[in-house]
Design an enzyme around this catalytic site. Structure first.
Site, PDB file in Angstrom:
ATOM      1  N   HIS A 127       0.876  -1.183   0.000  1.00  0.00           N
ATOM      2  CA  HIS A 127       0.000   0.000   0.000  1.00  0.00           C
ATOM      3  C   HIS A 127       0.911   1.229   0.000  1.00  0.00           C
ATOM      4  O   HIS A 127       2.043   1.164   0.494  1.00  0.00           O
ATOM      5  CB  HIS A 127      -0.831  -0.052   1.288  1.00  0.00           C
ATOM      6  CG  HIS A 127      -1.888   0.981   1.413  1.00  0.00           C
ATOM      7  ND1 HIS A 127      -1.619   2.274   1.764  1.00  0.00           N
ATOM      8  CD2 HIS A 127      -3.236   0.893   1.261  1.00  0.00           C
ATOM      9  CE1 HIS A 127      -2.762   2.952   1.820  1.00  0.00           C
ATOM     10  NE2 HIS A 127      -3.753   2.146   1.522  1.00  0.00           N
ATOM     11  N   ASP A 204       3.068  -4.559   8.039  1.00  0.00           N
ATOM     12  CA  ASP A 204       1.833  -3.788   7.922  1.00  0.00           C
ATOM     13  C   ASP A 204       0.677  -4.785   8.024  1.00  0.00           C
ATOM     14  O   ASP A 204       0.418  -5.545   7.090  1.00  0.00           O
ATOM     15  CB  ASP A 204       1.840  -3.060   6.567  1.00  0.00           C
ATOM     16  CG  ASP A 204       0.479  -2.467   6.208  1.00  0.00           C
ATOM     17  OD1 ASP A 204      -0.468  -2.617   7.002  1.00  0.00           O
ATOM     18  OD2 ASP A 204       0.377  -1.855   5.131  1.00  0.00           O
ATOM     19  N   GLN A 207      -4.596  -5.047   6.949  1.00  0.00           N
ATOM     20  CA  GLN A 207      -5.611  -5.928   6.359  1.00  0.00           C
ATOM     21  C   GLN A 207      -5.670  -7.285   7.040  1.00  0.00           C
ATOM     22  O   GLN A 207      -6.717  -7.911   7.092  1.00  0.00           O
ATOM     23  CB  GLN A 207      -5.322  -6.136   4.859  1.00  0.00           C
ATOM     24  CG  GLN A 207      -5.483  -4.892   4.019  1.00  0.00           C
ATOM     25  CD  GLN A 207      -6.898  -4.322   4.069  1.00  0.00           C
ATOM     26  OE1 GLN A 207      -7.877  -5.044   4.290  1.00  0.00           O
ATOM     27  NE2 GLN A 207      -7.012  -3.025   3.885  1.00  0.00           N
ATOM     28  N   LYS A 230     -10.369  -0.536  10.709  1.00  0.00           N
ATOM     29  CA  LYS A 230     -10.526  -1.721   9.856  1.00  0.00           C
ATOM     30  C   LYS A 230     -10.789  -2.961  10.707  1.00  0.00           C
ATOM     31  O   LYS A 230     -10.945  -4.061  10.194  1.00  0.00           O
ATOM     32  CB  LYS A 230      -9.270  -1.930   9.008  1.00  0.00           C
ATOM     33  CG  LYS A 230      -9.038  -0.831   7.966  1.00  0.00           C
ATOM     34  CD  LYS A 230      -7.932  -1.237   7.008  1.00  0.00           C
ATOM     35  CE  LYS A 230      -7.304  -0.068   6.283  1.00  0.00           C
ATOM     36  NZ  LYS A 230      -8.142   0.547   5.269  1.00  0.00           N
ATOM     37  N   CYS A 369      -4.749   2.479  -3.647  1.00  0.00           N
ATOM     38  CA  CYS A 369      -3.513   3.012  -3.057  1.00  0.00           C
ATOM     39  C   CYS A 369      -2.363   2.029  -3.255  1.00  0.00           C
ATOM     40  O   CYS A 369      -1.522   1.842  -2.375  1.00  0.00           O
ATOM     41  CB  CYS A 369      -3.673   3.334  -1.571  1.00  0.00           C
ATOM     42  SG  CYS A 369      -4.865   4.630  -1.266  1.00  0.00           S
TER      43      CYS A 369
END
Lengths: 411, 154
Positions: A127, A204, A207, A230, A369
């Site tokens: 991302h 990261d 998600q 999220k 993104c």
């Protein structure tokens, strides 16, 4: 399978927003969970309860309310530490979100870690939030980003990844799950490799966090970041996990109240981590509500259900989308989270999203993104349906039906 | 399919999307410009042949959604043969048509132009798609100014 679907139907009652209708009159079908998730009533009630009973600033008032607010805020840190299987709550820093988290780490590493000519190893699926902060470093210190390629099915090309590690590699920073494709990266294997070579490792998990349980120690991660919104929590709150002693090594990100020991006109000394990284009044209510969303997710819904049901939804969606003529489906590699990206030569993703919207279906069209990834896939953009445990097979049927109509209309 | 969608995706728009007019690029353009909407990814490139203040020829190419492509295609058919001043007037009329509640400029155009541009009047009802339709015109605007800046409607 019927049991799982019935359970999902019952859980939907916890999410007031899902019961709205689209202005067109259709039921709202929300398939944009990778962008943000909706909030269960328990989280909304926690926010209201905090502001109606406990609102005060933290760490500074000697009065009762401030102590209560501080207690809840620090309790939230413990809940997050447990959620990530961190060794200590002192390794948990509250930030605005994943983006601020990566910027905080990049800012710190720029000052104490990187040298000209250093390399950062990423994946082709990153991302922009895990690309641009490193570009900002490169303005001051010439460092080079090396993206490891994906295979055509969206999984990481493991051979190529290993070959990209050089003696100059000074950071490995990867997404645990691609936001555009849903494919998972072999985080633990990469972590083991990084640890073996003494290369700091950043994950990261924006998600990954809502779909599968995290164990930062098993991942051999030095840094892990994710966002509250999220994960069925509020916006404006995110988390940085910093393995000890990174909290000691990295300099503060911002200066201000709450992050100091002593301030004089000529200098100041900083508090210990995590306070050192939390200048000013933090998002107190949001941190407490994030802890509630974690409790809701892990205790009420439960990982067993989430994983089994989302796997079923993922497979179901794949089968239904593959039936649509001329649609190209990306990211079929397993394991993967409940995210599907697709593209049709005949229908531009924006036309697709407009049609879906008119059918009450919220899906995302665009580059997500992740422009370098779109370039690698050789598409200008994709349409993305990202699912949560509150989505139903019948909603996927509606999506598939609309896709059939759209493709028929344009071809 | 609901009425609004039918108005947006009129047959004429679909036709220009399937069979874009003046598609490609001119060999030796006197003017050219690129347009890009970074948020949605629409990309367009215009090449023009301008002589004695008149747009003698124009071509477009790019990757874009149907609204952007149809708008570019219609635009090339409208501005081909016009003077630079007329092209500028058309740009302003089109822009107003898509962004104002009660546009007035389009109705004062010649009937042929008015009818062609009016096909896009429903785009205004889809606010996120307005920039798709206006990108080709912003790009033209830049090309006429011989601006090297990439046009963007963001």
């Amino acid at each position: 399978m019927k049991d799982l679907v019935q359970r999902a139907e019952r859980l939907r009652a916890d999410f007031p927003l899902l019961h709205q209708r689209h202005p067109s009159g259709s039921p709202l079908i929300y398939l944009d969970n990778a962008a943000t998730t909706h909030k269960p009533r328990a989280v909304l009630q926690t926010l209201e309860r905090f502001y109606t009973t406990t609102n005060a600033n933290i760490h500074r008032g000697l009065h009762w309310l401030s102590q209560e607010a501080t207690r809840l805020y620090e309790e939230a840190r413990e809940v997050v530490a447990q959620f990530l299987q961190a060794a200590s709550p002192q390794e948990i820093v509250f930030v605005k979100g994943t983006t601020e988290g990566i910027n905080l780490i990049a800012h710190g590493l720029r000052q104490v870690h990187f040298q000209p000519g250093d390399e950062l190893l990423l994946t082709a699926a990153e991302h922009h939030a895990n690309i641009v902060p490193w570009h900002l470093i490169a303005r001051d210190i010439p460092v080079r980003l090396r993206p490891a390629p994906l295979r055509s099915d969206g999984g990481l090309d493991w051979e190529a990844f290993q070959q990209q590690i050089t003696p100059r590699t000074r950071l490995i920073a990867i997404t645990a799950m691609s936001n555009a494709l849903g494919t998972e990266m072999p985080v633990s294997a990469i972590g083991a490799l990084a640890r073996q070579r003494d290369i700091p490792f950043l994950v990261d998990a924006a998600q990954f966090a809502p779909h599968k349980p995290i164990n930062v120690q098993e991942w051999c991660a030095d840094f892990v970041v994710f966002s509250g919104h999220k994960l069925y929590g509020p916006t404006g709150i995110g988390v940085v996990y910093m393995r000890h002693p990174w909290g000691e090594t990295l300099p503060p990100y911002q200066g201000g109240g709450d992050m100091i020991v002593e301030v004089r006109w000529d200098s100041s000394t900083y508090a210990k981590p995590p306070q050192k990284f939390e200048a000013g009044t933090p998002p107190i209510a949001e941190a407490i509500a994030l802890a509630e969303s974690i409790r809701y997710l892990t205790q009420k819904v439960g990982w067993d259900f989430i994983q089994a049901y989302e796997q079923y939804l993922t497979d179901y969606a794949q089968a239904r989308i593959e039936e649509v003529p001329g649609l190209q489906l990306f990211g079929t590699a397993r394991p993967k989270g409940a995210i599907w990206s697709f593209y049709s030569e005949a229908v531009h993703p924006h036309d697709m999203a407009t049609f879906l919207d008119q059918a009450g279906i919220a899906a995302r069209a665009g580059h997500h993104c992740a422009q370098p990834l779109m370039e690698a896939l050789q598409v200008p953009a994709t349409t993305r349906a990202s699912l949560a445990f509150y989505n139903l097979p019948s909603e996927i049927d509606s999506l598939a039906q609309s896709l059939h109509q759209i493709v028929h209309f344009f071809v | 399919m609901n009425t609004q969608l039918k108005q947006l995706y009129q047959e004429i728009i679909l036709d220009h999307n399937r069979y874009p007019r003046n598609y490609g690029r001119l060999e030796n353009p006197t003017h050219q410009a690129r347009g890009h909407n970074p948020l949605c990814g629409d990309q367009i490139e215009l090449t023009l042949q301008i002589r004695d203040n008149v747009i003698e020829d124009i071509r477009f190419e790019g990757k874009s959604c149907s609204i952007c492509k149809a708008s570019a295609s219609v635009m090339t058919t409208v501005v081909k043969g016009t003077s630079l001043e007329e092209a500028e007037t058309l740009f302003e009329a089109f822009h107003e048509l898509l962004t104002h509640e009660e546009p007035t400029k389009v109705s004062s155009l010649a009937a042929e132009w008015r009818d062609k541009l009016s096909v896009f009047s429903t785009v205004r009802l889809f606010p996120v798609r307005v920039k798709c339709a206006t990108l080709p015109w912003h790009t033209l605007h830049n090309a006429l100014k011989n601006s090297t800046q990439v046009a963007s409607t963001e």
